[in-house]
Design a protein around this motif. Structure first.
Motif: not given
Length: 694
Positions: A119, A123, A126, A129, A133, A449-451, A455
């Motif tokens: 993850d 992340t 990506d 993404a 942000k 995942r996604g942060d 992280n």
């Protein structure tokens, strides 16, 4: 005391504190390679294609052994250098990349190591993404700074920054007590600057140019945070002035090598007297540190100077400085592309001369290694480091330690009392090979995942809180300071241990199928190098238990200094760049370790050959005697090429000598080398005044 700069290259490219080697000078510069499109292969332990047979080994052995390096391994567009360490590091990153791609794609149990590394990597990759942000993840930090009402409110903010790794004003954390190495204590140290100290203070044209580029970099960064051109310029000028003031009260890199200059055991109350602007009780509480009565104030004069700076500086300037430090911390893989590109433009392109950024997969692979390195390292070890390699490399280290034990007996300048102390310390060295006996537990670290930004922050805070929680507790001697895939090694004076990660115990440095000559010449040199660090100008100040204790007779200490001065003088004459000679004092420890490591590994090689009844003077299949193979292996450890921008940085900031001098500088002091290649007295590779400490 690292073997090679590689562990700190990320710092060099992001914070300008470059600590690297210089290239050999080659007649022709080949076209740059595209590392993104290159599949890196392991290099043989003796690569005859690298050799320049037109060179005279008695005139320049480095050129003879490595003269064709740049033809076969040109500097990639996304790197400041190319060398044996770089090649192996790139190979290891390919291995890690495959592991991470698999982990990112395959479902894993929540909270497992595979979930965390997969993850984190997915992340990080990506980019769309992360760009979407924008600066949103940074807003809470900027709001904290904006609501700062007075300097009296700095303590909780600075405690928070220490936990997440923002470089604001000073450093705080855990270290072994220099007087009682069985226990961890708290320390506070100088910090808060983004260039190496002397760049703020030197007056040469290049130093002025670097400061101007740094100031413009700060301007550009602050504008990306939303400041107007005029405000960003004013703030950047004030930030440079503030950091220059911090540099003026900081110790230089050479002085920092002396442990006596960085250990001052004092009551916490003394820290309050030195820097009363900071509410230290509140700071310590907010970091989660246990209650302490004393700590190591590494540089007392810095803490006094810091208070003067804080007292006289406007709150608005302090806030601008903190915004810059927070933005600098975020700039990179977790930031929008604009910040990432600006960070690389200064730290990579301008300072190190790198034409282009590394591909994202490489950077994300390294980011996972930094964040959860022992989780990723377990998978690497399972794939690339069998138990047989651990066993055989441990035997090599033990052979080299036995060689040093015998060699100490032959030293005609050391008294029996000091010899006995030296042997006691030698016998107490702990040999740590490959990976930790107990893997780090990441159960309490949340990777989502996604942060991406979260992280990064959580991983940094996890590690910092883990270390701070150990203040006051017994030292865990099983801990490592490097992750298993790392291409490096180190000696720790307080631990009195040598550490060889699995990542460096690979070709070309270690070949389980090669003969003893090449392995002792390659990895054996590194082993002897790290052992010798325990007895160089810095390491010799610690005893076998890791305590800062003078175990030398006065007479022996004076003789050691005389022998060390010979090394200082020798290397101080080497011309690193057209306008810069090496700093013999800064590089003394590494040069001593290179010379001592060569001798110890050679002696172990001789003993191993004698035990096997092997004649080292008989030609092997390579066309060289095994003794000559030993020296070729040693020299090919240092095959390299560097960009000129990096050459100047490393000549003044790094404790390691440039690669050419690491090879030739040690060999000219070694009569056995001259005999092996029939070099006559008067040859450039035969010193009229050979230096030897160990």
């Amino acid at each position: 005391m690292h073997l090679h700069f590689l562990a700190r290259i990320a710092v060099a490219l992001t914070a300008a504190a470059a600590s690297v080697f210089m290239t050999a000078q080659n007649a022709a510069t080949p076209a740059p390679a595209d590392s993104a499109a290159t599949t890196f292969q392991l290099i043989p332990s003796l690569d005859k294609s690298l050799m320049d047979n037109s060179a005279d080994p008695c005139t320049d052995f480095y050129q003879y052994a490595c003269g064709n390096w740049s033809k076969h391994h040109p500097i990639p567009n996304d790197s400041p250098y190319s060398d044996q360490f770089y090649n192996l590091d790139q190979y290891n990153r390919q291995v890690l990349h495959a592991i991470l791609e698999k982990a990112a794609a395959a479902p894993a149990a929540a909270g497992s190591n595979m979930q965390k590394i997969g993850d984190y990597y997915a992340t990080c990759m990506d980019e769309a993404a992360i760009n979407a942000k924008g600066l949103e993840p940074l807003k809470p930090e900027l709001d904290r700074i904006a609501t700062l009402k007075s300097k009296a409110d700095l303590a909780p903010l600075l405690a928070h920054y220490q936990l997440i790794g923002v470089n604001a004003f000073f450093g705080f954390g855990k270290q072994q007590d220099f007087q009682d190495a069985t226990h961890n204590v708290a320390f506070v140290s100088q910090g808060g600057i983004d260039l190496e100290r002397d760049y703020y203070l030197r007056t040469g044209a290049k130093d002025v140019e670097i400061r101007e580029q740094f100031e413009q970099h700060v301007v550009n960064t602050l504008k990306l945070l939303g400041e107007s051109e005029a405000q960003a310029k004013a703030d950047a000028a004030a930030i440079l002035k503030l950091e220059t003031a911090l540099a003026k009260v900081s110790l230089d890199v050479t002085t920092m090598r002396d442990p006596k200059q960085t250990y001052h055991w004092m009551p916490v109350g003394d820290l309050t007297k030195m820097t009363p602007t900071i509410a230290w009780g509140e700071f310590l509480s907010d970091t989660g540190a246990p209650k302490i009565a004393n700590l190591n104030i590494g540089q007392p004069d810095f803490m006094v100077g810091l208070n003067t700076i804080l007292e006289h500086e406007d709150l608005a300037v302090i806030q601008a400085y903190l915004r810059w430090q927070v933005a600098n911390y975020m700039s990179g893989l977790a930031s929008p592309k604009s910040l990432d590109d600006e960070s690389f433009d200064f730290g990579g392109r301008k300072l190190a001369g790198i034409p282009e950024q590394e591909p994202r997969w490489k950077r994300c692979t390294s980011a996972v290694d930094r964040a959860v390195g022992e989780a990723l390292g377990q998978a690497y070890v399972a794939e690339k480091f069998p138990p047989s390699s651990k066993g055989s490399t441990l035997k090599m280290i033990e052979a080299i330690e036995a060689a040093m034990d015998r060699d100490i007996d032959t030293l005609d300048w050391m008294t029996p009392a000091t010899k006995a102390e030296a042997k006691t310390k030698l016998h107490l060295i702990a040999n740590k090979i490959g990976y930790p006996n107990k893997w780090r537990d990441y159960t309490k670290l949340d990777i989502v995942r996604g942060d991406a930004y979260g992280n990064m922050v959580r991983a940094d805070e996890f590690e910092n809180r883990r270390e701070i929680a150990e203040i006051g507790l017994p030292v865990n001697r099983d801990e490592w300071g490097m992750t298993p895939p790392t291409v490096n090694a180190y000696y720790d004076g307080s631990m009195n241990d040598i550490n060889f990660p699995a990542g460096v115990l690979q070709l070309a440095f270690y070949d389980p199928n090669a003969g003893d000559a090449l392995n002792f010449g390659h990895i054996g040199l590194f082993m002897g190098h790290e052992i010798t660090h325990g007895f160089d100008d810095e390491g010799r100040q610690f005893d076998g238990h890791g305590n800062l204790r003078d175990w030398w007779t006065k007479e022996d200490a004076e003789k050691f200094q005389q022998k060390a001065d010979c090394i200082v003088e020798e290397y101080g004459q080497f011309q690193a760049t057209p306008d810069t000679k090496l700093n013999g004092k800064l590089t003394l420890g590494e040069n001593t370790a290179d010379n001592g490591g060569l001798r110890l590994s050679y002696l172990a090689f001789l003993a191993t050959a004698a035990a096997a009844q092997s004649d080292i003077h008989v030609k092997a299949a390579s066309g060289y005697t095994s003794e000559q193979e030993f020296f070729l292996g040693f020299a090919q450890d240092w095959c390299a090429e560097w960009r000129p921008e990096l050459e100047r940085l490393i000549a003044t900031t790094d404790p390691h000598s440039p690669d050419r001098f690491r090879a030739n500088g040690a060999l000219v002091n070694f009569p056995e080398f001259a005999k092996a290649f029939s070099c006559k007295a008067g040859s450039k590779m035969v010193s009229a005044k050979a230096c030897r400490v160990w």
